[in-house]
Scaffold this motif. Structure first.
Motif, PDB file in Angstrom:
ATOM      1  N   ASP A   4     -33.032 -41.478  76.177  1.00 44.32           N
ATOM      2  CA  ASP A   4     -32.830 -40.280  77.014  1.00 44.32           C
ATOM      3  C   ASP A   4     -32.296 -39.113  76.187  1.00 44.32           C
ATOM      4  O   ASP A   4     -32.727 -37.970  76.360  1.00 44.32           O
ATOM      5  CB  ASP A   4     -31.857 -40.565  78.163  1.00 44.32           C
ATOM      6  CG  ASP A   4     -32.480 -41.417  79.251  1.00 44.32           C
ATOM      7  OD1 ASP A   4     -33.725 -41.476  79.341  1.00 44.32           O
ATOM      8  OD2 ASP A   4     -31.707 -42.024  80.024  1.00 44.32           O
ATOM      9  N   ALA A   7     -35.118 -37.771  74.044  1.00 44.71           N
ATOM     10  CA  ALA A   7     -36.064 -37.016  74.860  1.00 44.71           C
ATOM     11  C   ALA A   7     -35.476 -35.653  75.224  1.00 44.71           C
ATOM     12  O   ALA A   7     -36.174 -34.632  75.196  1.00 44.71           O
ATOM     13  CB  ALA A   7     -36.419 -37.787  76.120  1.00 44.71           C
ATOM     14  N   ARG A   8     -34.182 -35.622  75.543  1.00 41.21           N
ATOM     15  CA  ARG A   8     -33.517 -34.368  75.902  1.00 41.21           C
ATOM     16  C   ARG A   8     -33.495 -33.418  74.700  1.00 41.21           C
ATOM     17  O   ARG A   8     -33.788 -32.235  74.828  1.00 41.21           O
ATOM     18  CB  ARG A   8     -32.095 -34.655  76.384  1.00 41.21           C
ATOM     19  CG  ARG A   8     -31.424 -33.484  77.042  1.00 41.21           C
ATOM     20  CD  ARG A   8     -30.063 -33.830  77.649  1.00 41.21           C
ATOM     21  NE  ARG A   8     -30.145 -34.960  78.558  1.00 41.21           N
ATOM     22  CZ  ARG A   8     -29.519 -36.131  78.378  1.00 41.21           C
ATOM     23  NH1 ARG A   8     -28.756 -36.327  77.331  1.00 41.21           N
ATOM     24  NH2 ARG A   8     -29.634 -37.101  79.259  1.00 41.21           N
ATOM     25  N   ARG A   9     -33.175 -33.949  73.530  1.00 37.88           N
ATOM     26  CA  ARG A   9     -33.149 -33.116  72.324  1.00 37.88           C
ATOM     27  C   ARG A   9     -34.553 -32.608  71.972  1.00 37.88           C
ATOM     28  O   ARG A   9     -34.719 -31.460  71.563  1.00 37.88           O
ATOM     29  CB  ARG A   9     -32.567 -33.881  71.142  1.00 37.88           C
ATOM     30  CG  ARG A   9     -31.082 -34.014  71.220  1.00 37.88           C
ATOM     31  CD  ARG A   9     -30.547 -34.734  69.998  1.00 37.88           C
ATOM     32  NE  ARG A   9     -29.155 -35.043  70.179  1.00 37.88           N
ATOM     33  CZ  ARG A   9     -28.206 -34.647  69.357  1.00 37.88           C
ATOM     34  NH1 ARG A   9     -28.517 -33.927  68.304  1.00 37.88           N
ATOM     35  NH2 ARG A   9     -26.967 -34.960  69.577  1.00 37.88           N
ATOM     36  N   ALA A  10     -35.548 -33.466  72.128  1.00 40.96           N
ATOM     37  CA  ALA A  10     -36.922 -33.051  71.842  1.00 40.96           C
ATOM     38  C   ALA A  10     -37.349 -31.938  72.798  1.00 40.96           C
ATOM     39  O   ALA A  10     -37.998 -30.971  72.387  1.00 40.96           O
ATOM     40  CB  ALA A  10     -37.871 -34.243  71.952  1.00 40.96           C
ATOM     41  N   GLU A  11     -36.983 -32.050  74.062  1.00 42.48           N
ATOM     42  CA  GLU A  11     -37.318 -31.016  75.047  1.00 42.48           C
ATOM     43  C   GLU A  11     -36.600 -29.705  74.720  1.00 42.48           C
ATOM     44  O   GLU A  11     -37.187 -28.626  74.802  1.00 42.48           O
ATOM     45  CB  GLU A  11     -36.970 -31.482  76.457  1.00 42.48           C
ATOM     46  CG  GLU A  11     -37.225 -30.457  77.543  1.00 42.48           C
ATOM     47  CD  GLU A  11     -38.688 -30.079  77.704  1.00 42.48           C
ATOM     48  OE1 GLU A  11     -38.951 -29.035  78.331  1.00 42.48           O
ATOM     49  OE2 GLU A  11     -39.578 -30.806  77.218  1.00 42.48           O
ATOM     50  N   GLN A  12     -35.338 -29.788  74.340  1.00 41.18           N
ATOM     51  CA  GLN A  12     -34.592 -28.587  73.958  1.00 41.18           C
ATOM     52  C   GLN A  12     -35.227 -27.912  72.745  1.00 41.18           C
ATOM     53  O   GLN A  12     -35.345 -26.686  72.705  1.00 41.18           O
ATOM     54  CB  GLN A  12     -33.135 -28.930  73.663  1.00 41.18           C
ATOM     55  CG  GLN A  12     -32.328 -29.261  74.891  1.00 41.18           C
ATOM     56  CD  GLN A  12     -30.923 -29.752  74.545  1.00 41.18           C
ATOM     57  OE1 GLN A  12     -30.649 -30.144  73.415  1.00 41.18           O
ATOM     58  NE2 GLN A  12     -30.038 -29.729  75.530  1.00 41.18           N
ATOM     59  N   ARG A  14     -38.379 -28.155  71.816  1.00 40.91           N
ATOM     60  CA  ARG A  14     -39.665 -27.600  72.254  1.00 40.91           C
ATOM     61  C   ARG A  14     -39.451 -26.258  72.951  1.00 40.91           C
ATOM     62  O   ARG A  14     -40.153 -25.281  72.680  1.00 40.91           O
ATOM     63  CB  ARG A  14     -40.378 -28.571  73.190  1.00 40.91           C
ATOM     64  CG  ARG A  14     -41.786 -28.113  73.585  1.00 40.91           C
ATOM     65  CD  ARG A  14     -42.350 -28.957  74.704  1.00 40.91           C
ATOM     66  NE  ARG A  14     -41.664 -28.721  75.962  1.00 40.91           N
ATOM     67  CZ  ARG A  14     -41.847 -27.652  76.748  1.00 40.91           C
ATOM     68  NH1 ARG A  14     -42.686 -26.704  76.378  1.00 40.91           N
ATOM     69  NH2 ARG A  14     -41.197 -27.520  77.877  1.00 40.91           N
ATOM     70  N   ARG A  15     -38.465 -26.197  73.829  1.00 36.98           N
ATOM     71  CA  ARG A  15     -38.178 -24.946  74.536  1.00 36.98           C
ATOM     72  C   ARG A  15     -37.698 -23.851  73.579  1.00 36.98           C
ATOM     73  O   ARG A  15     -38.060 -22.693  73.710  1.00 36.98           O
ATOM     74  CB  ARG A  15     -37.132 -25.171  75.629  1.00 36.98           C
ATOM     75  CG  ARG A  15     -37.677 -25.930  76.814  1.00 36.98           C
ATOM     76  CD  ARG A  15     -36.574 -26.177  77.838  1.00 36.98           C
ATOM     77  NE  ARG A  15     -37.064 -26.943  78.944  1.00 36.98           N
ATOM     78  CZ  ARG A  15     -37.486 -26.411  80.088  1.00 36.98           C
ATOM     79  NH1 ARG A  15     -37.463 -25.106  80.245  1.00 36.98           N
ATOM     80  NH2 ARG A  15     -37.922 -27.181  81.064  1.00 36.98           N
TER      81      ARG A  15
END
Length: 68
Positions: A4, A7-12, A14-15
């Motif tokens: 988790d 995934a959160r770091r990857a999403e951050q 990406r944004r």
């Protein structure tokens, strides 16, 4: 590090990269949502927003096969 968290770091990331590339695409509020009189568009007699000069310009630039 949990899946988790990864995934959160990857999403951050990406944004963050998308923001650098694209910038601020959308304003926080639109012109019709604002209460101040200076940014409110003129109104027609029926109370609907009158088209702006920019709207008129864009409508003139519509190709004939897209006109109505």
């Amino acid at each position: 590090m949990s899946a988790d968290d990864e995934a959160r770091r990857a999403e951050q990331e990406r944004r963050r990269r998308a923001a650098l590339l694209l910038g601020d695409l959308l304003p926080d509020t639109t012109r019709d949502e604002r209460d101040d009189d200076t940014s409110s568009p003129p109104r027609t007699k029926g109370g609907t927003p009158a088209p702006s000069r920019r709207d008129d310009e864009l409508m003139r630039d519509v190709p004939p096969h897209h006109g109505g």
